[in-house]
Design an enzyme around this catalytic site. Structure first.
Site, PDB file in Angstrom:
ATOM      1  N   ASP A 101     -44.557  -4.144  11.200  1.00 48.84           N
ATOM      2  CA  ASP A 101     -45.661  -5.113  11.120  1.00 48.84           C
ATOM      3  C   ASP A 101     -46.980  -4.406  11.439  1.00 48.84           C
ATOM      4  OD1 ASP A 101     -46.361  -5.253  13.992  1.00 48.84           O
ATOM      5  OD2 ASP A 101     -44.433  -6.253  14.265  1.00 48.84           O
ATOM      6  N   HIS A 116     -41.456   4.025  11.332  1.00 48.79           N
ATOM      7  CA  HIS A 116     -40.555   3.372  10.365  1.00 48.79           C
ATOM      8  C   HIS A 116     -41.307   2.804   9.162  1.00 48.79           C
ATOM      9  CE1 HIS A 116     -37.030   2.758  13.425  1.00 48.79           C
ATOM     10  NE2 HIS A 116     -37.181   4.009  13.041  1.00 48.79           N
ATOM     11  N   THR A 184     -38.042  -2.381  23.217  1.00 47.40           N
ATOM     12  CA  THR A 184     -37.091  -1.747  22.291  1.00 47.40           C
ATOM     13  C   THR A 184     -35.739  -1.602  22.983  1.00 47.40           C
ATOM     14  OG1 THR A 184     -36.569   0.216  20.951  1.00 47.40           O
ATOM     15  CG2 THR A 184     -37.953   0.581  22.898  1.00 47.40           C
TER      16      THR A 184
HETATM   17  P1  OAD Z   1     -34.047  -4.410  18.864  1.00 47.32           P
HETATM   18  O1  OAD Z   1     -33.824  -5.749  18.262  1.00 47.32           O
HETATM   19  O2  OAD Z   1     -32.924  -3.456  18.821  1.00 47.32           O
HETATM   20  O3  OAD Z   1     -34.480  -4.581  20.382  1.00 47.32           O
HETATM   21  C1  OAD Z   1     -35.479  -5.479  20.751  1.00 47.32           C
HETATM   22  C2  OAD Z   1     -35.726  -5.365  22.240  1.00 47.32           C
HETATM   23  O4  OAD Z   1     -36.795  -6.237  22.570  1.00 47.32           O
HETATM   24  C3  OAD Z   1     -34.547  -5.755  23.119  1.00 47.32           C
HETATM   25  O5  OAD Z   1     -34.343  -4.748  24.105  1.00 47.32           O
HETATM   26  C4  OAD Z   1     -34.981  -7.082  23.773  1.00 47.32           C
HETATM   27  O6  OAD Z   1     -34.498  -7.216  25.091  1.00 47.32           O
HETATM   28  C5  OAD Z   1     -36.490  -6.902  23.774  1.00 47.32           C
HETATM   29  N1  OAD Z   1     -37.237  -8.175  23.766  1.00 47.32           N
HETATM   30  C6  OAD Z   1     -36.969  -9.332  23.116  1.00 47.32           C
HETATM   31  N2  OAD Z   1     -37.911 -10.243  23.320  1.00 47.32           N
HETATM   32  C7  OAD Z   1     -38.835  -9.665  24.134  1.00 47.32           C
HETATM   33  C8  OAD Z   1     -40.058 -10.100  24.719  1.00 47.32           C
HETATM   34  N3  OAD Z   1     -40.559 -11.310  24.493  1.00 47.32           N
HETATM   35  N4  OAD Z   1     -40.734  -9.225  25.502  1.00 47.32           N
HETATM   36  C9  OAD Z   1     -40.253  -7.983  25.737  1.00 47.32           C
HETATM   37  N5  OAD Z   1     -39.099  -7.516  25.222  1.00 47.32           N
HETATM   38  C10 OAD Z   1     -38.397  -8.335  24.424  1.00 47.32           C
HETATM   39  O7  OAD Z   1     -35.373  -3.823  18.183  1.00 47.32           O
HETATM   40  P2  OAD Z   1     -35.865  -2.311  18.140  1.00 47.32           P
HETATM   41  O8  OAD Z   1     -35.483  -1.597  19.379  1.00 47.32           O
HETATM   42  O9  OAD Z   1     -37.284  -2.341  17.765  1.00 47.32           O
HETATM   43  O10 OAD Z   1     -35.119  -0.147  12.199  1.00 47.32           O
HETATM   44  O11 OAD Z   1     -35.025  -1.753  16.941  1.00 47.32           O
HETATM   45  C11 OAD Z   1     -35.245  -0.452  16.496  1.00 47.32           C
HETATM   46  C12 OAD Z   1     -35.008  -0.358  15.024  1.00 47.32           C
HETATM   47  O12 OAD Z   1     -33.759  -0.926  14.696  1.00 47.32           O
HETATM   48  C13 OAD Z   1     -35.982  -1.165  14.178  1.00 47.32           C
HETATM   49  O13 OAD Z   1     -37.185  -0.492  13.932  1.00 47.32           O
HETATM   50  C14 OAD Z   1     -35.214  -1.383  12.922  1.00 47.32           C
HETATM   51  C15 OAD Z   1     -33.907  -1.794  13.537  1.00 47.32           C
HETATM   52  O14 OAD Z   1     -32.787  -1.658  12.763  1.00 47.32           O
HETATM   53  C16 OAD Z   1     -34.820  -0.156  10.873  1.00 47.32           C
HETATM   54  O15 OAD Z   1     -34.741  -1.176  10.226  1.00 47.32           O
HETATM   55  C17 OAD Z   1     -34.652   1.212  10.282  1.00 47.32           C
END
Ligand code: OAD
Length: 248
Positions: A101, A116, A184
């Site tokens: 985004d 990404h 993340t």
């Molecule tokens: P994830 O969905 O794996 O993790 C999201 C994180 O955000 C988790 O640790 C949640 O606890 C946290 N979270 C949720 N709501 C929140 C809030 N309001 N405040 C703070 N933290 C919160 O997402 P990513 O780690 O970004 O890649 O995933 C990494 C990659 O995996 C993405 O870029 C995407 C995905 O598959 C591709 O598509 C190649």
């Protein structure tokens, strides 16, 4: 210099789904169906539609940057002012996001490394031309550079593909004095390896998340709560002692 890695959690309170939370995107669709080169070969229409939906959602007007994005922009501008006053040359903040985004930019950040890619850019599979693209993508579209038809795809990194800007990221990681990950799960490589690199270099590490992740015990410090509250609090703390984090 502060190295900040963000993930989907920072955009959750802006209304965008994360991936691996209970109600996340990967609980609704299979990665293998929408986020790999093989998926695009097998069913390009399905893949394009998945990203069309997400692009449209991002541009709907309902999705706006939240205080966490804005706080990181504030940090960037405070660090940059501080550096200018002191005549310092090296950058004081490196912000890398796994998010596709544009909420960091809309929140005011000027320098954002999108490892990404971006939902708002397209790329031609035939000639690798990349360009801004805000509409739906279809197989009828023609590349504006090489005129190939049916070769356009979103400029996002899929599983099995190489993330962008790896050298720049590695250089900044090796030169940072604080490693911070925000929203993340830390499960996707190579971003998942940054924590270990920082630890090996004995750089202090901080996790900001709504709840401790599986790697929480590896961080020196955890700051837990919704990003819209935790990030501004942390940013205020850093700004109150900027001299600790901006080195010459
Ligand atoms: P994830 O969905 O794996 O993790 C999201 C994180 O955000 C988790 O640790 C949640 O606890 C946290 N979270 C949720 N709501 C929140 C809030 N309001 N405040 C703070 N933290 C919160 O997402 P990513 O780690 O970004 O890649 O995933 C990494 C990659 O995996 C993405 O870029 C995407 C995905 O598959 C591709 O598509 C190649």
């Amino acid at each position: 210099m502060i190295f900040v890695l963000t993930g989907a959690g920072i955009s959750r309170e802006s209304g965008l789904d994360t991936f691996r939370d209970k109600d996340g995107l990967w609980s609704k669709v299979n990665i293998e169906d929408v986020a790999t080169p093989r998926a695009f070969k097998k069913d390009p229409v399905r893949v394009l539609e998945f990203y069309d939906f997400r692009r449209k959602e991002l541009l709907s007007g309902d999705i706006k940057p939240n205080p966490a994005h804005q706080a990181l922009a504030r940090l960037e501008s405070q660090i940059s002012n501080y550096r200018a006053e002191k005549g310092l040359k090296k950058p004081g903040l490196f912000l890398v996001t796994q998010n596709v985004d544009d909420l960091h930019e809309r929140g005011g950040s000027k320098q954002v490394c999108h490892t990404h890619g971006s939902l708002l850019w397209a790329k031609c599979q035939a000639c690798d031309h990349k360009f801004k693209w805000l509409k739906n993508l279809s197989l009828e579209e023609v590349c504006p550079k090489c005129q190939a038809q049916g070769q356009l795809r979103p400029d996002v990194v899929w599983f099995e593909e190489m993330p962008y800007h790896l050298e720049e990221i590695e250089t900044n990681l090796k030169n940072c004095h604080l490693f911070v990950s925000i929203g993340t799960s830390g499960l996707v490589y190579p971003a998942a390896s940054y924590l270990r690199v920082a630890k090996k270099l004995k750089v202090p590490t901080l996790e900001i998340n709504i709840a401790p992740t599986g790697s929480a015990n590896l961080y020196d410090r955890g700051f837990y709560g919704p990003a819209s509250e935790a990030v501004p609090q942390w940013v205020d703390e850093v700004i109150s002692q900027l001299n600790l984090w901006v080195f010459n």
